[in-house]
Design a protein around this motif. Structure first.
Motif, PDB file in Angstrom:
ATOM      1  N   TYR A  90       0.876  -1.201  -0.026  1.00 35.70           N
ATOM      2  CA  TYR A  90      -0.056   0.001   0.009  1.00 35.70           C
ATOM      3  C   TYR A  90       0.973   1.012  -0.140  1.00 35.70           C
ATOM      4  CZ  TYR A  90      -3.109  -3.611   1.663  1.00 35.70           C
ATOM      5  OH  TYR A  90      -3.949  -4.867   1.802  1.00 35.70           O
ATOM      6  N   LEU A  91       0.777   2.141  -0.933  1.00 33.11           N
ATOM      7  CA  LEU A  91       1.745   3.318  -1.182  1.00 33.11           C
ATOM      8  C   LEU A  91       0.886   4.279  -1.613  1.00 33.11           C
ATOM      9  CD1 LEU A  91       4.569   4.314  -1.689  1.00 33.11           C
ATOM     10  CD2 LEU A  91       4.311   3.492  -4.001  1.00 33.11           C
ATOM     11  N   VAL A  92       1.064   5.585  -0.960  1.00 34.87           N
ATOM     12  CA  VAL A  92       0.416   6.778  -1.469  1.00 34.87           C
ATOM     13  C   VAL A  92       1.811   7.561  -2.091  1.00 34.87           C
ATOM     14  CG1 VAL A  92       0.436   7.900   0.883  1.00 34.87           C
ATOM     15  CG2 VAL A  92      -0.990   8.929  -0.800  1.00 34.87           C
ATOM     16  N   VAL A  93       1.549   8.279  -3.363  1.00 36.14           N
ATOM     17  CA  VAL A  93       2.656   8.996  -3.941  1.00 36.14           C
ATOM     18  C   VAL A  93       2.036  10.216  -4.168  1.00 36.14           C
ATOM     19  CG1 VAL A  93       3.965   9.106  -5.905  1.00 36.14           C
ATOM     20  CG2 VAL A  93       3.467   6.661  -5.010  1.00 36.14           C
ATOM     21  N   SER A  94       2.580  11.168  -3.783  1.00 41.29           N
ATOM     22  CA  SER A  94       2.494  12.682  -4.084  1.00 41.29           C
ATOM     23  C   SER A  94       3.164  13.353  -5.265  1.00 41.29           C
ATOM     24  CB  SER A  94       2.586  13.651  -2.763  1.00 41.29           C
ATOM     25  OG  SER A  94       3.906  13.538  -2.299  1.00 41.29           O
ATOM     26  N   GLN A  95       2.497  14.172  -6.189  1.00 39.60           N
ATOM     27  CA  GLN A  95       3.319  15.020  -6.980  1.00 39.60           C
ATOM     28  C   GLN A  95       3.728  14.230  -7.984  1.00 39.60           C
ATOM     29  OE1 GLN A  95       1.783  18.027  -7.061  1.00 39.60           O
ATOM     30  NE2 GLN A  95       0.819  17.819  -5.244  1.00 39.60           N
ATOM     31  N   LEU A  96       3.216  13.146  -8.393  1.00 41.00           N
ATOM     32  CA  LEU A  96       4.021  12.130  -9.742  1.00 41.00           C
ATOM     33  C   LEU A  96       3.636  12.707 -11.045  1.00 41.00           C
ATOM     34  CD1 LEU A  96       5.515   9.535 -10.124  1.00 41.00           C
ATOM     35  CD2 LEU A  96       3.274   8.419 -10.198  1.00 41.00           C
ATOM     36  N   TRP A  97       4.780  13.167 -11.817  1.00 40.74           N
ATOM     37  CA  TRP A  97       4.572  13.544 -13.127  1.00 40.74           C
ATOM     38  C   TRP A  97       4.213  12.233 -14.019  1.00 40.74           C
ATOM     39  CZ3 TRP A  97       3.760  18.100 -14.747  1.00 40.74           C
ATOM     40  CH2 TRP A  97       4.276  19.113 -14.025  1.00 40.74           C
ATOM     41  N   ILE A  98       3.148  12.490 -14.868  1.00 41.24           N
ATOM     42  CA  ILE A  98       2.837  11.351 -15.919  1.00 41.24           C
ATOM     43  C   ILE A  98       2.908  12.112 -17.096  1.00 41.24           C
ATOM     44  CG2 ILE A  98       1.107   9.481 -16.618  1.00 41.24           C
ATOM     45  CD1 ILE A  98       0.381   9.561 -13.539  1.00 41.24           C
ATOM     46  N   GLN A  99       3.717  11.505 -18.124  1.00 34.33           N
ATOM     47  CA  GLN A  99       3.726  11.996 -19.594  1.00 34.33           C
ATOM     48  C   GLN A  99       2.641  11.316 -20.326  1.00 34.33           C
ATOM     49  OE1 GLN A  99       6.068  14.395 -20.967  1.00 34.33           O
ATOM     50  NE2 GLN A  99       4.472  14.099 -22.256  1.00 34.33           N
ATOM     51  N   GLY A 100       1.846  12.032 -20.748  1.00 40.37           N
ATOM     52  CA  GLY A 100       0.732  11.698 -21.900  1.00 40.37           C
ATOM     53  C   GLY A 100       1.415  11.813 -23.256  1.00 40.37           C
ATOM     54  N   GLN A 101       0.578  11.498 -24.383  1.00 41.82           N
ATOM     55  CA  GLN A 101       0.913  11.521 -25.752  1.00 41.82           C
ATOM     56  C   GLN A 101       1.353  12.958 -26.091  1.00 41.82           C
ATOM     57  OE1 GLN A 101      -2.293  10.154 -28.185  1.00 41.82           O
ATOM     58  NE2 GLN A 101      -0.835  10.254 -29.936  1.00 41.82           N
ATOM     59  N   PHE A 102       0.805  14.075 -25.498  1.00 40.83           N
ATOM     60  CA  PHE A 102       1.226  15.131 -25.888  1.00 40.83           C
ATOM     61  C   PHE A 102       1.312  16.207 -24.814  1.00 40.83           C
ATOM     62  CE2 PHE A 102      -2.141  13.822 -29.023  1.00 40.83           C
ATOM     63  CZ  PHE A 102      -1.529  13.848 -30.083  1.00 40.83           C
ATOM     64  N   ILE A 103       0.941  16.007 -23.534  1.00 40.34           N
ATOM     65  CA  ILE A 103       1.146  16.685 -22.373  1.00 40.34           C
ATOM     66  C   ILE A 103       1.627  15.933 -21.189  1.00 40.34           C
ATOM     67  CG2 ILE A 103      -1.140  16.786 -21.843  1.00 40.34           C
ATOM     68  CD1 ILE A 103      -0.780  19.808 -21.156  1.00 40.34           C
ATOM     69  N   ARG A 104       2.266  16.461 -20.167  1.00 44.50           N
ATOM     70  CA  ARG A 104       2.455  15.916 -18.854  1.00 44.50           C
ATOM     71  C   ARG A 104       1.557  16.489 -17.840  1.00 44.50           C
ATOM     72  NH1 ARG A 104       7.707  18.057 -16.696  1.00 44.50           N
ATOM     73  NH2 ARG A 104       8.367  15.971 -15.552  1.00 44.50           N
ATOM     74  N   ARG A 105       1.201  15.598 -16.765  1.00 39.98           N
ATOM     75  CA  ARG A 105       0.220  15.894 -15.906  1.00 39.98           C
ATOM     76  C   ARG A 105       0.711  15.310 -14.630  1.00 39.98           C
ATOM     77  NH1 ARG A 105      -3.428  19.994 -16.877  1.00 39.98           N
ATOM     78  NH2 ARG A 105      -4.518  19.810 -18.844  1.00 39.98           N
ATOM     79  N   ARG A 106       0.235  16.139 -13.484  1.00 38.31           N
ATOM     80  CA  ARG A 106       0.975  15.797 -12.136  1.00 38.31           C
ATOM     81  C   ARG A 106      -0.376  15.680 -11.191  1.00 38.31           C
ATOM     82  NH1 ARG A 106       5.674  19.478  -9.578  1.00 38.31           N
ATOM     83  NH2 ARG A 106       3.782  20.733  -9.181  1.00 38.31           N
ATOM     84  N   PRO A 107      -0.935  14.551 -11.011  1.00 34.09           N
ATOM     85  CA  PRO A 107      -2.012  14.476  -9.890  1.00 34.09           C
ATOM     86  C   PRO A 107      -1.274  14.624  -8.483  1.00 34.09           C
ATOM     87  CG  PRO A 107      -1.901  12.684 -11.497  1.00 34.09           C
ATOM     88  CD  PRO A 107      -0.764  13.197 -11.804  1.00 34.09           C
ATOM     89  N   ASP A 108      -2.307  15.273  -7.756  1.00 33.04           N
ATOM     90  CA  ASP A 108      -1.970  15.434  -6.350  1.00 33.04           C
ATOM     91  C   ASP A 108      -1.638  14.403  -5.534  1.00 33.04           C
ATOM     92  OD1 ASP A 108      -2.292  18.353  -6.748  1.00 33.04           O
ATOM     93  OD2 ASP A 108      -4.449  18.019  -6.234  1.00 33.04           O
TER      94      ASP A 108
END
Length: 479
Positions: free
Chosen positions: A125-143
């Motif tokens: 069980y792991l909670v990760v904060s501010q992880l960058w994820i690269q999509g096809q065109f743009i990066r997003r960073r869920p809280d």
């Protein structure tokens, strides 16, 4: 007026709940990604996932683990987001079916376990904060992202307390689904919060279908809304109520289904607590039976009173599915109503939830057909109480003495105490009875308890209004 609470403050306090209260590991990726991901486009923590597959399946050959791992890691971008989510969910819940060579060189079927739903200590069980994820065109960073064995099962989006919660849906969740769709292939549920207000829902639900989660264990608990407004702690209830390790496993395993492959249905707070109350009562009866003594409840599984419009038929589905999933037995569920429209509605809901296929006969055409079906092992039977009619003056026959027939009575206060109900109980003397009703029992309360037992769950109109699950009704009295 509440003091301003920043998104950072909410995030920090929530991480403390995960770590200190729930025993999760935490990784903060604000400066550097230390999760072990191989590339930024990965939404799975693949090294962790592979390690857990090996640990959970110690007797299977590494080739089987590799095949299961590859199956789990498929992108499924050729499918709709709902079907991709359903496929990944099925693998997570039921394991991955494949063939292996046994020691004698023969092919045999095997199941690669992805999550251990029976022993919570076996999972990661792991909670990760501010992880960058690269999509096809743009990066997003869920809280915040909650990972179960390396799979991102819960998405949490946060806002400052002075920003309307709706913005987290319109400006964040909607865009994240578009820009990093792979993240939601493994998602069980999404949580949106600005501290003062928190809502939970399926990733593809409209915002109006997101719901509050303000009761952690006890459905009679009254949330301290003044404290919530003062300190912005509404998210604590949802995190403790859903993400506690055993509850997380229970919710994923038993409280999600896909309706007609069009919408994903996730249990609301009152459904989750109420159904588990019913399951607890059911399990007590089984314990008594196991030692060969009288079950004590004499077939009375209780009264499930949830107000009109609270999703009782979905609660019935969650209850039946969990009984089949968690208890050994050859159960038959007999769902009884007193109106054609209700009978059809409940049948269609069970069918849409995938409880059975359309070609399975579940609805007797008349009284004789019903009596015949009740002498079989049919899993689900939907009938009107009127089909328990029998020629006047003749004794109703015993149809089955099985004690694994579970009778669900809808709107139990209306017609269940007349001759038709007497016939039903005569024909099924060892069946177990549970009543679902959306109407206050009033004068029939005593009689209802005599037939079904005590209330096992209550979600009244006031609670529904407080939770904003039911809209208040105003009217002008006119002559």
């Amino acid at each position: 007026m509440a003091n301003f609470i920043s998104e950072y403050q909410i995030e920090k306090a929530t991480i403390e709940v995960f770590v200190q209260n729930l025993g999760y590991r935490h990784i903060n990726c604000i400066e550097k990604d230390t999760t072990g991901r191989l590339i930024e486009t990965d939404v799975l923590i693949k090294p962790l996932l592979k390690r857990k597959l090996i640990e959970l399946n110690p007797t299977l050959p590494l080739s089987a683990i590799e095949e299961a791992y590859e199956n789990l890691c498929q992108t499924r971008l050729d499918k709709s987001e709902l079907i991709a989510n359903k496929e990944a969910y099925g693998l997570m819940k039921n394991g991955i079916q494949l063939e292996i060579n046994n020691p004698k060189g023969r092919k045999e079927s095997a199941t690669v376990k992805v999550v251990d739903f029976n022993d919570s200590s076996k999972n990661d069980y792991l909670v990760v904060s501010q992880l960058w994820i690269q999509g096809q065109f743009i990066r997003r960073r869920p809280d915040l992202l909650v990972f179960l064995n390396g799979m991102p099962v819960i998405f949490i989006e946060l806002k400052n307390s002075n920003i309307a919660l709706r913005n987290s849906y319109d400006d964040n969740l909607t865009n994240y689904r578009k820009d990093i769709p792979l993240l939601f292939h493994y998602n069980a549920v999404c949580i949106l919060s600005n501290g003062l207000e928190t809502k939970v829902g399926s990733f593809n639900s409209g915002y109006e279908h997101f719901f509050h989660w303000l009761r952690v264990e006890n459905e009679k608990h009254v949330p301290d809304k003044k404290r919530i407004q003062q300190y912005g702690v509404s998210l604590d209830y949802a995190v403790l109520g859903i993400c506690e390790k055993k509850r997380l496993l229970d919710y994923i395993e038993n409280f999600i289904f896909y309706y007609n492959d069009v919408v994903k249905v996730a249990a609301k707070n009152h459904q989750y607590l109420g159904v588990n109350n019913a399951i607890t009562n059911f399990s007590l009866r089984l314990k008594h039976d196991a030692v060969g003594s009288d079950p004590g409840n004499k077939g009375k599984l209780g009264v499930f009173w949830h107000t009109q419009g609270s999703g009782k038929s979905y609660s019935m589905i969650f209850f039946a599915r969990k009984v089949f999933r968690k208890f050994i037995g050859n159960y038959t569920f007999l769902i009884v109503t007193d109106r054609d429209d209700l009978d059809g509605q409940i049948y269609r809901n069970f069918l849409g939830a995938g409880a059975f296929s359309k070609d399975i006969k579940c609805r007797p055409k008349d009284s004789e057909d019903l009596r015949s079906m009740l002498q079989t092992n049919t899993r689900y039977i939907f009938t009107l109480i009127q089909k328990f009619r029998y020629p006047r003056g003749q004794a109703y026959p015993i149809l089955s003495e099985r004690n694994d027939i579970i009778v669900i009575i809808d709107e139990a206060h209306r017609t269940q105490y007349k001759d038709l109900a007497e016939n039903m109980r005569t024909g099924l003397p060892s069946a177990q009875y549970i009543a679902f009703t959306g109407t206050p029992l009033l004068g029939s309360k005593k009689l209802t308890r005599e037939w079904f037992g005590e209330n096992i769950s209550e979600y009244n109109f006031k609670q529904s209004i407080d939770d904003e699950a039911t809209v208040p009704l105003f009217y002008h009295k006119r002559v």
